[in-house]
Design a protein around this motif. Structure first.
Motif, PDB file in Angstrom:
ATOM      1  N   ASN A 162     -10.702   5.301   2.037  1.00 56.52           N
ATOM      2  CA  ASN A 162      -9.336   5.751   2.334  1.00 56.52           C
ATOM      3  C   ASN A 162      -8.396   5.422   1.183  1.00 56.52           C
ATOM      4  O   ASN A 162      -7.566   6.247   0.774  1.00 56.52           O
ATOM      5  CB  ASN A 162      -8.853   5.101   3.633  1.00 56.52           C
ATOM      6  N   GLN A 163      -8.557   4.218   0.633  1.00 56.34           N
ATOM      7  CA  GLN A 163      -7.719   3.779  -0.500  1.00 56.34           C
ATOM      8  C   GLN A 163      -7.984   4.643  -1.739  1.00 56.34           C
ATOM      9  O   GLN A 163      -7.051   5.048  -2.436  1.00 56.34           O
ATOM     10  CB  GLN A 163      -8.011   2.313  -0.817  1.00 56.34           C
ATOM     11  N   GLN A 165      -9.147   7.735  -1.800  1.00 56.59           N
ATOM     12  CA  GLN A 165      -8.641   9.092  -1.583  1.00 56.59           C
ATOM     13  C   GLN A 165      -7.125   9.145  -1.724  1.00 56.59           C
ATOM     14  O   GLN A 165      -6.581  10.099  -2.282  1.00 56.59           O
ATOM     15  CB  GLN A 165      -9.078   9.590  -0.204  1.00 56.59           C
ATOM     16  N   LYS A 166      -6.452   8.111  -1.240  1.00 54.08           N
ATOM     17  CA  LYS A 166      -4.996   8.051  -1.383  1.00 54.08           C
ATOM     18  C   LYS A 166      -4.591   7.945  -2.852  1.00 54.08           C
ATOM     19  O   LYS A 166      -3.496   8.361  -3.236  1.00 54.08           O
ATOM     20  CB  LYS A 166      -4.432   6.866  -0.593  1.00 54.08           C
ATOM     21  N   SER A 167      -5.503   7.378  -3.670  1.00 55.59           N
ATOM     22  CA  SER A 167      -5.223   7.250  -5.100  1.00 55.59           C
ATOM     23  C   SER A 167      -5.547   8.531  -5.866  1.00 55.59           C
ATOM     24  O   SER A 167      -5.411   8.573  -7.092  1.00 55.59           O
ATOM     25  CB  SER A 167      -6.033   6.080  -5.685  1.00 55.59           C
ATOM     26  N   GLY A 168      -6.020   9.560  -5.143  1.00 56.50           N
ATOM     27  CA  GLY A 168      -6.241  10.861  -5.773  1.00 56.50           C
ATOM     28  C   GLY A 168      -7.679  11.172  -6.153  1.00 56.50           C
ATOM     29  O   GLY A 168      -7.951  12.200  -6.766  1.00 56.50           O
ATOM     30  N   TYR A 169      -8.623  10.293  -5.794  1.00 57.07           N
ATOM     31  CA  TYR A 169     -10.030  10.540  -6.131  1.00 57.07           C
ATOM     32  C   TYR A 169     -10.680  11.440  -5.081  1.00 57.07           C
ATOM     33  O   TYR A 169     -10.435  11.295  -3.890  1.00 57.07           O
ATOM     34  CB  TYR A 169     -10.815   9.228  -6.200  1.00 57.07           C
ATOM     35  N   HIS A 170     -11.543  12.351  -5.560  1.00 56.82           N
ATOM     36  CA  HIS A 170     -12.377  13.129  -4.655  1.00 56.82           C
ATOM     37  C   HIS A 170     -13.647  12.320  -4.422  1.00 56.82           C
ATOM     38  O   HIS A 170     -14.212  11.762  -5.360  1.00 56.82           O
ATOM     39  CB  HIS A 170     -12.722  14.494  -5.268  1.00 56.82           C
ATOM     40  N   GLY A 190     -13.745   9.991   7.066  1.00 60.87           N
ATOM     41  CA  GLY A 190     -12.629  10.921   6.904  1.00 60.87           C
ATOM     42  C   GLY A 190     -13.100  12.335   6.617  1.00 60.87           C
ATOM     43  O   GLY A 190     -14.168  12.558   6.040  1.00 60.87           O
ATOM     44  N   ASN A 192     -11.990  14.480   4.560  1.00 60.79           N
ATOM     45  CA  ASN A 192     -11.910  14.924   3.163  1.00 60.79           C
ATOM     46  C   ASN A 192     -13.088  14.450   2.314  1.00 60.79           C
ATOM     47  O   ASN A 192     -13.158  14.747   1.132  1.00 60.79           O
ATOM     48  CB  ASN A 192     -10.600  14.441   2.535  1.00 60.79           C
ATOM     49  N   THR A 193     -13.996  13.692   2.933  1.00 59.30           N
ATOM     50  CA  THR A 193     -15.171  13.206   2.207  1.00 59.30           C
ATOM     51  C   THR A 193     -16.297  14.238   2.276  1.00 59.30           C
ATOM     52  O   THR A 193     -16.679  14.684   3.354  1.00 59.30           O
ATOM     53  CB  THR A 193     -15.667  11.873   2.805  1.00 59.30           C
TER      54      THR A 193
END
Length: 206
Positions: A162-163, A165-170, A190, A192-193
């Motif tokens: 989650n951290q 993804q929030k930082s912009g990593y795919h 999540g 988006n994974t």
């Protein structure tokens, strides 16, 4: 600059992350997509939930199952060995052991032929659910049941992903297993994974 890189190396070192050179910092800064292998990275590779469904297993058959599964290094085999052996380390010798990638293992234990693996491989009956995480067992040509599994994920994994993804990593997850845990994985990792199943070593490298 040199001062900045040196400072970053020290901070990483305090967190037990050691880089071979300062140039690696610049490479890390360019990363926008992180890929994790599931087994023993996101999961522990041990402590799997394991349940046997089928006939009552005699002590002799339990020992035969433990002896055969102990020949394989696959995480499921290791879990079955631990379950079936129950602390008994007096394994029987296995003759004509064979392991077929993606299918299962077989061999003679105490003169009896034992097969473990996919439903089709172990019992010669068609697969009914290709997303099932199970190991079927047959002894002397008779199907006696199956082991069901679910992996234990490291407690820190959902918060970490989650951290990131929030930082912009795919984020992508690679797994050699079938898609039996897809719904559960999406729940804890999540939506988006990206999760890819049935990945052989060559697929993972690609």
């Amino acid at each position: 600059n040199t001062f900045t890189n040196g400072n970053i190396l020290r901070k990483l070192g305090r967190n037990k992350c050691y880089l071979r050179n300062a140039e690696t910092i610049e490479d890390i800064a360019k990363i926008d997509h992180i890929v994790f292998d599931k087994t023993r990275t996101l999961t522990t590779g041990r402590n799997q939930d394991i349940v046997f469904e089928g006939d009552i297993i005699s002590e002799a058959n339990k020992l035969a199952i433990a002896s055969l599964s102990a020949q394989s290094i696959h995480p499921m085999s290791k879990a079955i060995t631990e379950w079936a052996a129950e602390g008994n380390h007096k394994m029987q010798p296995v003759i004509d052991f064979q392991e077929i990638l993606g299918n299962g293992i077989s061999g003679k234990v105490g003169g009896v032929f034992v097969k473990m693996g996919s439903r089709n491989y172990a019992t010669a009956t068609p697969e009914q659910d290709k997303t099932e995480s199970a190991v079927y067992v047959s002894i002397a040509g008779k199907s006696i049941g199956k082991f069901r599994f679910r992996n234990h994920y490291r407690e820190q994994v959902p918060a970490l992903l989650n951290q990131l993804q929030k930082s912009g990593y795919h984020i992508s997850i690679l797994s050699g297993d079938n898609a039996g845990e897809k719904a559960y994985l999406q729940l804890i990792l999540g939506r988006n994974t990206e999760i890819l199943f049935h990945q052989k070593p060559a697929d993972k490298l690609e």
